[in-house]
Design a protein around this motif. Structure first.
Motif, PDB file in Angstrom:
ATOM      1  N   PHE A 222       0.850  -1.192   0.000  1.00  0.00           N
ATOM      2  CA  PHE A 222       0.000   0.000   0.000  1.00  0.00           C
ATOM      3  C   PHE A 222       0.886   1.243   0.000  1.00  0.00           C
ATOM      4  N   ILE A 223       0.561   2.199  -0.850  1.00  0.00           N
ATOM      5  CA  ILE A 223       1.233   3.497  -0.869  1.00  0.00           C
ATOM      6  C   ILE A 223       0.166   4.565  -0.694  1.00  0.00           C
ATOM      7  N   SER A 224       0.298   5.362   0.344  1.00  0.00           N
ATOM      8  CA  SER A 224      -0.771   6.315   0.665  1.00  0.00           C
ATOM      9  C   SER A 224      -0.728   7.550  -0.205  1.00  0.00           C
ATOM     10  N   GLY A 225       0.438   7.932  -0.735  1.00  0.00           N
ATOM     11  CA  GLY A 225       0.577   9.217  -1.403  1.00  0.00           C
ATOM     12  C   GLY A 225       0.784  10.310  -0.374  1.00  0.00           C
ATOM     13  N   PHE A 226       0.762  11.559  -0.822  1.00  0.00           N
ATOM     14  CA  PHE A 226       0.977  12.675   0.103  1.00  0.00           C
ATOM     15  C   PHE A 226      -0.313  12.937   0.876  1.00  0.00           C
ATOM     16  N   GLY A 231      -4.182   9.180  10.413  1.00  0.00           N
ATOM     17  CA  GLY A 231      -5.257   8.271  10.777  1.00  0.00           C
ATOM     18  C   GLY A 231      -5.715   7.416   9.608  1.00  0.00           C
ATOM     19  N   ASN A 232      -5.564   7.933   8.392  1.00  0.00           N
ATOM     20  CA  ASN A 232      -5.940   7.149   7.215  1.00  0.00           C
ATOM     21  C   ASN A 232      -5.052   5.917   7.067  1.00  0.00           C
ATOM     22  N   LEU A 233      -3.760   6.082   7.326  1.00  0.00           N
ATOM     23  CA  LEU A 233      -2.851   4.931   7.254  1.00  0.00           C
ATOM     24  C   LEU A 233      -3.225   3.878   8.283  1.00  0.00           C
ATOM     25  N   LYS A 237      -4.404  -0.092   7.674  1.00  0.00           N
ATOM     26  CA  LYS A 237      -3.835  -1.242   8.387  1.00  0.00           C
ATOM     27  C   LYS A 237      -4.940  -2.058   9.065  1.00  0.00           C
ATOM     28  N   ARG A 238      -5.906  -1.366   9.659  1.00  0.00           N
ATOM     29  CA  ARG A 238      -7.004  -2.064  10.337  1.00  0.00           C
ATOM     30  C   ARG A 238      -7.825  -2.874   9.339  1.00  0.00           C
ATOM     31  N   ILE A 239      -8.128  -2.262   8.204  1.00  0.00           N
ATOM     32  CA  ILE A 239      -8.908  -2.953   7.183  1.00  0.00           C
ATOM     33  C   ILE A 239      -8.153  -4.166   6.666  1.00  0.00           C
TER      34      ILE A 239
END
Length: 434
Positions: A222-226, A231-233, A237-239
């Protein structure tokens, strides 16, 4: 002016104190400032259509751009890896700005060093600064990796980072096998999301070199981007954990930017393990949560790693549904019941708030992926975008966003303002409110 150390004021309150009010008044008189009536007249004029036309006609001036410099994004990407110290080939002032900006935003110590380039380096090049800087950084701060990026000065004089790093290693600044990824990040082009992309590609190409295996490790990258909201990261991880997915977050800066207060200082909290990042080349697929902050990285992964690359931005019901379905397809695992129940609660909350949001008109500005995602979610709620301003826009994004607006009856009045700044938005909002 006398100051009481027991009553230190926040900067917002400080300038409302009597002594500062008097100081500003004296300053106006000294500078032959205009009288209050003239100031009020001009202020009212800036709310007019005439001023708006003059504002939008300017070409050689940017006022309060809704973007940052490339090195800011590069440093943001770098700290998501274990024990990584960002190193800026440039002046001390530049890196001080980036560190201050990120430290003030997150209220966390953000580490970063510079090669302290001055006038001499601007004339003769910054090689010696690189040699000395890497040696000092490695010795003093004991990182596991040093990620190098550039500023305008280094780019204008043409510093070759690959050659400089090789020469620095040959000079003994750091061990030959010590990872020193780099990215050229000139501030006079692109923005912080460009710098993020350049550094991500630089780090991944360095760590994964020669690590390709004949079989997959079965993981999902997974790469979140900027994305500045850590909290999104944690939710990703939770999902992934609920699915039972074996995964690797590439650039996991959630602990670095939101570290627990344990009473002990940790210079490099959290971060993606370097060995996990190196093995990311052998994953089953890579899921990228932003498109426009990762184009070079996505192209590199697809071409060099021979890996499926999926872009999925899980904001709102529809986009999150697509994200979960894609994870199910990639892994062969069913969507967990817990997530289905949470979806029902989200739909219920949207229904409950419908009367307060539906039909409300709004303006928005920000990075391409963030704006696209938030606008999509607001359209689901029945809100009506009017002005959408994206300074670091591009043609692909504008077509994508327009298609999203056209897909909803609530998007018909929206106007996309590409390449405009916040002073343009001021004119738009003045007329909108009037």
């Amino acid at each position: 002016m006398p100051q009481n150390p027991d009553k230190i004021q926040d900067h917002v309150e400080l300038f409302h104190q009597p002594e500062y009010k008097q100081l500003f008044q004296n300053k106006k008189e000294f500078e032959n400032g205009h009288d209050p009536a003239e100031v009020e007249r001009v202020a009212e004029w800036t709310k007019s259509w005439d001023y708006r036309e003059k504002n939008f006609a300017r070409e050689a001036l940017t006022v309060n751009p809704a973007k940052g410099c490339q090195p800011l994004g590069a440093m943001f990407a770098a700290v998501g890896f274990e024990g990584t110290l960002p190193f800026v080939q440039g002046s001390q002032g530049c890196v001080a700005y980036f560190r201050t900006h990120l430290t003030r935003h997150y209220k966390e110590p953000f580490s970063g060093v510079s090669s302290s380039m001055t006038e001499d380096a601007a004339v003769f090049g910054g090689l010696q600064n690189m040699i000395d800087g890497l040696a000092n950084s490695y010795t003093l701060y004991k990182p596991k990796m040093i990620a190098v990026c550039t500023t305008c000065m280094a780019e204008v004089i043409g510093d070759d980072l690959q050659a400089f790093i090789t020469n620095a290693k040959n000079a003994g600044s750091v061990p030959q096998d010590f990872p020193v990824p780099y990215a050229h990040t000139p501030s006079f082009v692109g923005s912080h999301i460009t710098g993020y992309d350049n550094m991500m590609k630089g780090i991944l190409s360095t760590l994964t070199a020669g690590k390709k295996k004949s079989t997959s490790n079965g993981k999902i990258n997974f790469i979140s981007g900027f994305d500045t909201y850590v909290g999104n990261l944690r939710e990703v991880k939770r999902i992934a954990s609920l699915f039972g997915i074996d995964y690797t977050i590439l650039s996991d800066n959630s602990d670095y930017l939101d570290a627990p207060n344990t009473g002990e200082f940790d210079m490099y909290p959290g971060g993606t393990k370097l060995e996990d990042a190196a093995d990311a080349i052998n994953a089953k697929a890579t899921v990228v949560l932003q498109a426009h902050s990762t184009p070079k990285t996505r192209e590199y992964i697809a071409k060099e790693w021979k890996q499926d690359v999926v872009v999925s931005r899980p904001w709102g019901i529809k986009a999150t549904d697509e994200f979960l379905v894609k994870l199910s397809e990639l892994t062969g695992k069913p969507i967990p019941e817990e997530l289905e129940i949470e979806r029902g609660r989200a739909v219920d909350a949207m229904t409950d708030s419908h009367a307060w949001v539906h039909g409300k008109r709004f303006a928005i500005y920000g990075d391409p992926d963030l704006v696209y995602s938030v606008v999509g979610f607001m359209l689901e709620l029945g809100a009506e975008p009017v002005h959408i301003l994206v300074h670091n826009s591009n043609e692909v994004f504008e077509k994508e966003l327009q298609a999203l607006l056209d897909s909803s009856p609530f998007g018909k009045e929206a106007k996309i303002w590409a390449g405009k700044d916040l002073w343009h938005l001021r004119s738009l909002m003045r007329l909108l409110s009037g």
